[in-house]
Design a protein around this motif. Structure first.
Motif, PDB file in Angstrom:
ATOM      1  N   TYR A  63      41.869   5.783  10.313  1.00 19.29           N
ATOM      2  CA  TYR A  63      42.190   4.582   9.614  1.00 19.29           C
ATOM      3  C   TYR A  63      42.418   4.683   8.121  1.00 19.29           C
ATOM      4  N   THR A  64      43.270   4.000   7.679  1.00 22.74           N
ATOM      5  CA  THR A  64      43.305   4.144   5.880  1.00 22.74           C
ATOM      6  C   THR A  64      43.536   2.364   5.773  1.00 22.74           C
ATOM      7  N   ASP A  65      42.577   1.985   5.071  1.00 19.26           N
ATOM      8  CA  ASP A  65      42.400   0.397   4.612  1.00 19.26           C
ATOM      9  C   ASP A  65      43.397   0.072   3.437  1.00 19.26           C
ATOM     10  N   ARG A  66      43.460  -1.016   3.022  1.00 16.21           N
ATOM     11  CA  ARG A  66      44.227  -1.431   1.958  1.00 16.21           C
ATOM     12  C   ARG A  66      44.051  -0.850   0.551  1.00 16.21           C
ATOM     13  N   ASP A  67      42.963  -0.299   0.527  1.00 15.96           N
ATOM     14  CA  ASP A  67      42.740   0.164  -0.846  1.00 15.96           C
ATOM     15  C   ASP A  67      42.861   1.518  -0.679  1.00 15.96           C
ATOM     16  N   GLY A  68      43.492   2.057   0.268  1.00 10.91           N
ATOM     17  CA  GLY A  68      43.704   3.647   0.429  1.00 10.91           C
ATOM     18  C   GLY A  68      42.701   4.610   0.885  1.00 10.91           C
ATOM     19  N   ARG A  69      41.540   3.861   1.215  1.00 17.40           N
ATOM     20  CA  ARG A  69      40.444   4.583   1.885  1.00 17.40           C
ATOM     21  C   ARG A  69      40.650   5.187   3.170  1.00 17.40           C
ATOM     22  N   ARG A  70      40.329   6.208   3.413  1.00 19.52           N
ATOM     23  CA  ARG A  70      40.666   6.938   4.704  1.00 19.52           C
ATOM     24  C   ARG A  70      39.270   6.931   5.437  1.00 19.52           C
ATOM     25  N   SER A  71      39.165   6.920   6.971  1.00 17.74           N
ATOM     26  CA  SER A  71      37.976   7.008   7.547  1.00 17.74           C
ATOM     27  C   SER A  71      38.382   7.332   8.906  1.00 17.74           C
ATOM     28  N   GLU A  72      37.299   7.838   9.918  1.00 15.27           N
ATOM     29  CA  GLU A  72      37.388   8.131  11.261  1.00 15.27           C
ATOM     30  C   GLU A  72      36.388   7.037  11.925  1.00 15.27           C
ATOM     31  N   ARG A  73      36.829   6.267  12.895  1.00 12.11           N
ATOM     32  CA  ARG A  73      35.948   5.179  13.504  1.00 12.11           C
ATOM     33  C   ARG A  73      35.964   5.351  15.060  1.00 12.11           C
ATOM     34  N   THR A  74      34.970   4.710  15.731  1.00 11.75           N
ATOM     35  CA  THR A  74      35.045   4.602  16.994  1.00 11.75           C
ATOM     36  C   THR A  74      35.209   3.061  17.416  1.00 11.75           C
ATOM     37  N   GLY A 132      54.472 -10.807  12.212  1.00 18.43           N
ATOM     38  CA  GLY A 132      55.255  -9.663  12.165  1.00 18.43           C
ATOM     39  C   GLY A 132      54.101  -8.280  12.189  1.00 18.43           C
ATOM     40  N   ARG A 133      53.199  -8.272  12.396  1.00 25.15           N
ATOM     41  CA  ARG A 133      52.257  -7.087  12.534  1.00 25.15           C
ATOM     42  C   ARG A 133      51.420  -7.081  13.712  1.00 25.15           C
ATOM     43  N   TRP A 134      51.103  -5.633  14.076  1.00 26.48           N
ATOM     44  CA  TRP A 134      50.195  -5.704  15.189  1.00 26.48           C
ATOM     45  C   TRP A 134      48.986  -5.240  14.796  1.00 26.48           C
ATOM     46  N   TYR A 135      47.776  -5.728  15.555  1.00 25.87           N
ATOM     47  CA  TYR A 135      46.615  -5.783  15.368  1.00 25.87           C
ATOM     48  C   TYR A 135      45.676  -5.364  16.533  1.00 25.87           C
ATOM     49  N   VAL A 136      44.580  -4.603  16.172  1.00 21.12           N
ATOM     50  CA  VAL A 136      43.604  -4.060  17.335  1.00 21.12           C
ATOM     51  C   VAL A 136      42.364  -4.933  17.059  1.00 21.12           C
ATOM     52  N   THR A 137      41.857  -5.589  18.119  1.00 18.98           N
ATOM     53  CA  THR A 137      40.406  -6.191  17.863  1.00 18.98           C
ATOM     54  C   THR A 137      39.515  -5.687  18.650  1.00 18.98           C
ATOM     55  N   GLY A 138      38.309  -5.454  18.170  1.00 21.55           N
ATOM     56  CA  GLY A 138      37.242  -4.925  18.971  1.00 21.55           C
ATOM     57  C   GLY A 138      35.931  -4.753  18.298  1.00 21.55           C
ATOM     58  N   THR A 139      35.003  -3.785  18.657  1.00 15.45           N
ATOM     59  CA  THR A 139      33.668  -3.891  17.981  1.00 15.45           C
ATOM     60  C   THR A 139      33.442  -2.677  17.777  1.00 15.45           C
ATOM     61  N   ARG A 159      44.820  -3.212  11.330  1.00 18.93           N
ATOM     62  CA  ARG A 159      46.381  -3.011  11.446  1.00 18.93           C
ATOM     63  C   ARG A 159      46.779  -1.840  12.179  1.00 18.93           C
ATOM     64  N   LEU A 160      47.362  -1.938  13.129  1.00 14.82           N
ATOM     65  CA  LEU A 160      47.984  -0.633  13.934  1.00 14.82           C
ATOM     66  C   LEU A 160      48.873   0.256  12.955  1.00 14.82           C
ATOM     67  N   ASP A 161      49.491  -0.268  12.231  1.00  6.36           N
ATOM     68  CA  ASP A 161      50.507   0.655  11.254  1.00  6.36           C
ATOM     69  C   ASP A 161      49.622   1.395  10.327  1.00  6.36           C
ATOM     70  N   ARG A 162      48.388   1.180   9.979  1.00  9.77           N
ATOM     71  CA  ARG A 162      47.483   2.091   9.473  1.00  9.77           C
ATOM     72  C   ARG A 162      46.352   2.952  10.081  1.00  9.77           C
ATOM     73  N   ILE A 163      46.881   2.894  11.406  1.00  9.60           N
ATOM     74  CA  ILE A 163      46.186   3.922  12.103  1.00  9.60           C
ATOM     75  C   ILE A 163      46.915   5.190  12.322  1.00  9.60           C
ATOM     76  N   ALA A 164      46.350   6.466  11.978  1.00 10.28           N
ATOM     77  CA  ALA A 164      47.301   7.651  11.920  1.00 10.28           C
ATOM     78  C   ALA A 164      47.242   8.298  13.359  1.00 10.28           C
ATOM     79  N   ASP A 165      45.972   8.132  13.930  1.00  7.56           N
ATOM     80  CA  ASP A 165      45.890   8.805  15.185  1.00  7.56           C
ATOM     81  C   ASP A 165      44.790   8.011  16.149  1.00  7.56           C
ATOM     82  N   ALA A 166      45.043   8.189  17.373  1.00  5.65           N
ATOM     83  CA  ALA A 166      44.062   7.382  18.232  1.00  5.65           C
ATOM     84  C   ALA A 166      43.590   8.399  19.531  1.00  5.65           C
TER      85      ALA A 166
END
Length: 329
Positions: free
Chosen positions: A162-173, A184-191, A202-209
């Motif tokens: 994931y890349t946040d709005r400040d451009g920081r990249r991270s890998e999360r579970t 007009g946007r797609w979101y995924v919500t969870g824990t 935001r799904l458009d900021r997810i590079a890989d799943a």
């Protein structure tokens, strides 16, 4: 086309829509008896359409997974529904690919339509106007969307980059509860199980799943859409605003929806009508304050600004400008 042949094609369309269809359901939809349904299924099998028989209490018929059907046959009404859906989805930003995919899909549908139907549909689309401007949104990757949707359905953990709005990249579970389309946007919500807190991405900021081994139980409580709206209303922004507004929940929500403001409802007295006007506490977290004075003016209900003082100054300035304009000859 003979009526039995038409019913066989209708049976194919019903099976094409997905899932297992019982014999009773198919017989009712086709207006025939169960044994006739079985005969129609045999005809489809003779045409090399892989119809599977599912045994058991909820058994029936279904198409074999992965089977690619011949080109779709759309009626005029079906073609219109598809074309309008493509146009509306493109304008609303709810596409999982760029504009090119939507445009080529529309072109393919037009190309295979009978000329009279194509002319009628083109006439409608040419005369159709929208009151809003088409949105320009980043679209999510279709593969990412489908992977997360599968994880939601089967309650499987998913790893995302994931890349946040400040451009920081991270890998999360993520333990994903649902996918939500909003503004007009797609979101995924969870824990996020690493920190034990709810998250919305935001799904458009997810590079890989990637789906991970294991499973989880979704918590009880608000549905995914409500979780996303609540997250927007309580997100960290520059200004924290607290108001008390005299009115009904419906009056306030008409101008300050759940995705913008959280509303604290006091339990009404035993003899008080829950739908009656009363003082309600409203909290917002916003980057800018300049849009709030016009919104409060449009609300046209008594209100008290508890914080910040800057908002109070903006409201007074708007009131003075309006009064000055009203006094002009």
């Amino acid at each position: 086309m003979s009526r039995p042949t038409g019913r066989v094609l209708t049976l194919l369309e019903l099976l094409q829509s997905g899932g297992t269809r019982t014999v009773a359901e198919l017989a009712d939809r086709l207006g025939v008896e169960g044994r006739t349904v079985r005969r129609y299924v045999d005809q489809l099998i003779d045409l090399d359409v892989p119809v599977e028989s599912v045994r058991g209490r909820y058994g029936g018929y279904r198409l074999a997974p992965g089977y690619r059907l011949p080109p779709l046959m759309l009626s005029d009404d079906e073609a219109l529904a598809v074309l309008l859906g493509l146009v509306a989805g493109r304008r609303a930003g709810l596409m999982t690919a760029g504009h090119t995919a939507s445009e080529t899909a529309s072109a393919k549908i037009r190309r295979v339509l009978p000329k009279h139907a194509a002319r009628r549909l083109d006439t409608l689309l040419e005369s159709l106007a929208f009151t809003d401007q088409p949105g320009e949104f980043d679209t999510p990757d279709a593969g990412v969307l489908l992977t997360i949707a599968d994880a939601v359905r089967h309650r499987r953990p998913v790893s995302i980059r994931y890349t946040d709005r400040d451009g920081r990249r991270s890998e999360r579970t993520l333990h994903a509860y649902g996918i939500v389309a909003h503004s007009g946007r797609w979101y995924v919500t969870g824990t996020d199980p690493g920190i034990g807190e709810g998250r919305t991405f935001r799904l458009d900021r997810i590079a890989d799943a990637r789906t991970l081994p294991g499973s989880f139980e979704a918590p009880v409580g608000p549905d995914p859409a409500q979780r996303v709206l609540s997250g927007f209303a309580t997100a960290e922004y520059r200004h924290e605003v607290t108001l008390r507004i005299y009115g009904t929940v419906e009056q306030i929500r008409a101008h300050l929806p759940a995705g913008v403001a959280s509303l604290e409802e006091q339990a009404p007295a035993a003899d008080e009508d829950r739908a009656a006007e009363r003082w309600l506490r409203v909290e917002l977290r916003v980057e800018r304050l300049d849009w709030l004075p016009p919104a409060l003016a449009a609300l046209d209900r008594p209100f008290v600004i508890e914080r910040p003082d800057e908002l109070r100054d903006l409201v007074v300035a708007l009131a003075e400008r309006l009064a000055s304009h009203a006094r002009q000859a």
